[in-house]
Structures are given as C-alpha cells and as structure tokens.
Design a protein around this motif. Structure first.
Motif, PDB file in Angstrom:
ATOM      1  N   SER A  53       0.846  -1.201   0.000  1.00 12.53           N
ATOM      2  CA  SER A  53       0.000   0.000   0.000  1.00 12.53           C
ATOM      3  C   SER A  53       0.879   1.248   0.000  1.00 12.53           C
ATOM      4  O   SER A  53       2.066   1.205   0.358  1.00 12.53           O
ATOM      5  N   SER A  54       0.281   2.362  -0.370  1.00 11.77           N
ATOM      6  CA  SER A  54       1.014   3.632  -0.353  1.00 11.77           C
ATOM      7  C   SER A  54       1.510   3.952   1.053  1.00 11.77           C
ATOM      8  O   SER A  54       2.618   4.464   1.223  1.00 11.77           O
ATOM      9  N   ALA A  55       0.709   3.625   2.048  1.00  9.72           N
ATOM     10  CA  ALA A  55       1.116   3.875   3.441  1.00  9.72           C
ATOM     11  C   ALA A  55       2.337   3.032   3.803  1.00  9.72           C
ATOM     12  O   ALA A  55       3.263   3.516   4.459  1.00  9.72           O
ATOM     13  N   ASP A  56       2.342   1.759   3.372  1.00  6.92           N
ATOM     14  CA  ASP A  56       3.494   0.896   3.650  1.00  6.92           C
ATOM     15  C   ASP A  56       4.739   1.386   2.924  1.00  6.92           C
ATOM     16  O   ASP A  56       5.844   1.362   3.474  1.00  6.92           O
TER      17      ASP A  56
ATOM     18  N   GLN B 149       5.343   4.486   2.090  1.00  8.31           N
ATOM     19  CA  GLN B 149       5.770   5.690   2.809  1.00  8.31           C
ATOM     20  C   GLN B 149       6.553   5.312   4.064  1.00  8.31           C
ATOM     21  O   GLN B 149       7.584   5.910   4.366  1.00  8.31           O
ATOM     22  N   THR B 150       6.105   4.303   4.782  1.00 14.81           N
ATOM     23  CA  THR B 150       6.805   3.836   5.979  1.00 14.81           C
ATOM     24  C   THR B 150       8.191   3.312   5.609  1.00 14.81           C
ATOM     25  O   THR B 150       9.171   3.586   6.311  1.00 14.81           O
TER      26      THR B 150
ATOM     27  N   SER C 145       9.982   4.227   3.021  1.00 18.01           N
ATOM     28  CA  SER C 145      10.779   5.392   2.643  1.00 18.01           C
ATOM     29  C   SER C 145      11.307   6.106   3.883  1.00 18.01           C
ATOM     30  O   SER C 145      12.485   6.483   3.945  1.00 18.01           O
ATOM     31  N   THR C 146      10.463   6.260   4.884  1.00 13.71           N
ATOM     32  CA  THR C 146      10.871   6.900   6.136  1.00 13.71           C
ATOM     33  C   THR C 146      11.940   6.077   6.844  1.00 13.71           C
ATOM     34  O   THR C 146      12.909   6.623   7.374  1.00 13.71           O
TER      35      THR C 146
END
Length: 104
Positions: free
Chosen positions: A15-18, A20-21, A23-24
């Motif tokens: 998912s986009s949220a995963d 993003q995580t 990437s962080t």
C-alpha cells in the motif's frame, strides 16, 4: 503483459502507506553521520559524548541525529546515572545493513 498479470501485480504491491513507511525507514540511513552512529550503536550502546569523541563530531550534531533516529524507531535510550545511553532498538537493523553491504 496480460491484464490478469497486472491485477495480480497490483494485488501484491504494498500500500502507499506501507511504501511511505519504508521510505521513512530508509531515510535513517541517508545521512552519513546517522549511518555512522547506527554502525557504532550496533557494536556497543554509547552516550552522546562517546559517540561525539569517536566520530569527531560535535555533541550538538550527534544529539540532533540521535533525536531523528529515535523518532524513526531505530534507537532508544536509557539513563545510567548522569549518562543517557543510546542503543539500537530495532533488532533487524543489522540484517538490513549487512544486506546493503552485500549489494555493493
């Protein structure tokens, strides 16, 4: 590529949220000083003064980078007398760094 293959790929795409995580998480390794601190703390828990001395970097810089690493869940700290000792919180960090060495 057949249409059904595209749907299958989409199904297994994080998912986009995963993403993003992820990437962080990798952001933690993008700064040379942070990476050196991570490597040091993999070897031994240390306080800011010790890290500063070993890396020949001022304590303000070390403290700033440790704050970032702590906010990313990479390091944690504990008080021992007057000292605050930092250590690697995530046990998978060593595996990630070893894998990166193998890639280069």
């Amino acid at each position: 590529m057949e249409i059904k293959d595209e749907f299958l790929l989409k199904k297994y795409m994080p998912s986009s949220a995963d993403i993003q995580t992820m990437s962080t998480f990798f952001y933690a390794f993008s700064d040379l000083t942070r990476l050196k601190i991570i490597i040091l703390l993999m070897l031994k828990p240390l306080c800011v003064g010790e890290i500063s001395y070993i890396l020949d970097v001022n304590q303000t810089t070390v403290s700033h980078q440790l704050k970032i690493l702590k906010s990313l869940g990479i390091v944690e700290c504990k008080r021992e007398g007057k000292n605050v000792i930092y250590f690697i919180k995530n046990v998978n960090i060593e595996s990630v760094l070893n894998a990166s060495v193998e890639c280069i």
